[in-house]
Design an enzyme around this catalytic site. Structure first.
Site, short mmCIF file in Angstrom:
data_model
loop_
_atom_site.label_atom_id
_atom_site.label_comp_id
_atom_site.label_asym_id
_atom_site.label_seq_id
_atom_site.Cartn_x
_atom_site.Cartn_y
_atom_site.Cartn_z
N PRO A 2 -6.10 8.35 -6.54
CA PRO A 2 -4.78 7.75 -6.78
C PRO A 2 -3.78 8.21 -5.72
CG PRO A 2 -5.65 8.80 -8.77
CD PRO A 2 -6.53 9.20 -7.63
N GLU A 3 -3.10 7.25 -5.13
CA GLU A 3 -2.07 7.56 -4.15
C GLU A 3 -0.69 7.42 -4.82
OE1 GLU A 3 -2.38 8.34 -0.90
OE2 GLU A 3 -4.44 7.86 -0.38
#
Ligand SMILES: [Zn+2]
Length: 271
Positions: A2-3
């Site tokens: 996840p960014e």
């Protein structure tokens, strides 16, 4: 992994359903995350009201009065809210039960995430204290970046991914922002002109904003959904496109490695 856009979208998806709710139970089924979930966490959290969810870098910060419940998703973590939770699946490690009857469920197959109790002042916590500005905040601007970069001999891409300089710019967004700004990723940070850094600030913002806009369409997936966490596929210019023709000039996208991470760029468009 996840960014920042995925973490921010999780925040936006969950906040309206959790703000004002009291925590009535915390069930920790497996403490073995990146750092062990503190045994005292349920005792600290139960009875407290979630004022709101903030985000700093890729940390979600559940504000409970003076104290903070810090959540990080590591490589594979995710949070979902269930109005009526289904039977636990493998890798469902933590349930936070709210007085609304809903359950926040933390799922993390690789267990590199974190759930920690942070007493006030949260900003002084070692994980948060030395972080640079948020890329979408006014503090991240051409003046700031120029001063930060002048002291750094490292390649601009590595500097852009350094959380002391600016937080939340992972590999995908570093590659894409540098393409959009026309800057070669290997250039020494201190050699990039202030004018080009101003352009880079704009492109970082627009790249992240484009990803957030894609995430907006997935907001409902954070409630009552087994859907995998959303990864917002932009139409990438360079990321994952090594050997393919540049979308702008038709030249071949080149791949190299920097600090063990894949970098791709267009030798013609990025100088
Ligand atoms: Zn090109």
């Amino acid at each position: 992994m996840p960014e920042l856009p995925e973490v921010e979208t999780t925040r936006r998806g969950l906040d309206p359903h959790t703000a004002g709710c009291r925590i009535v139970a915390v069930h920790v089924y497996d403490r073995r995350l990146r750092w062990p979930v503190p045994e005292t966490l349920p005792g600290n959290a139960v009875g407290r009201i979630i004022d709101r969810i903030d985000r700093r870098s890729k940390y979600l910060l559940f504000r409970l009065g003076e104290d903070t419940l810090l959540v990080h998703f590591g490589m594979t973590g995710s949070l979902r809210l269930w109005n009526s939770p289904p039977t636990r699946r493998a890798h469902d490690h933590i349930d936070i039960v709210l007085d609304s009857g809903a359950t926040l469920r933390y799922h993390d197959p690789r267990r590199f995430g974190a759930m920690l109790w942070v007493p006030a002042p949260a900003d002084a916590h070692p994980l948060l204290a030395s972080l640079g500005p948020e890329p979408l905040s006014p503090g991240f601007n051409a003046d700031y970046l120029w001063h930060a970069m002048r002291q750094r001999n490292a390649a601009i891409k590595l500097t852009l991914m350094d959380s002391h300089v600016v937080v939340g710019i992972g590999n995908i967004y570093a590659n894409e922002s540098l393409f959009r700004a026309g800057i070669r990723p290997t250039t020494a940070a201190r050699r990039v002109s202030r004018r080009r850094l101003a352009r880079l600030v704009d492109e970082v913002r627009s790249t992240l904003t484009d990803a957030l806009a894609k995430g907006g369409s997935t907001l409902r997936d954070y409630v009552d959904s087994t859907g995998k966490p959303g990864y917002f596929q932009l139409d990438y210019f360079v990321y994952g496109r090594a050997g393919l023709p540049c979308r702008v000039c038709g030249g071949t996208i080149k791949a190299i490695r920097q600090a063990g991470r894949a970098t791709s760029y267009c030798p013609c468009c990025q100088r």
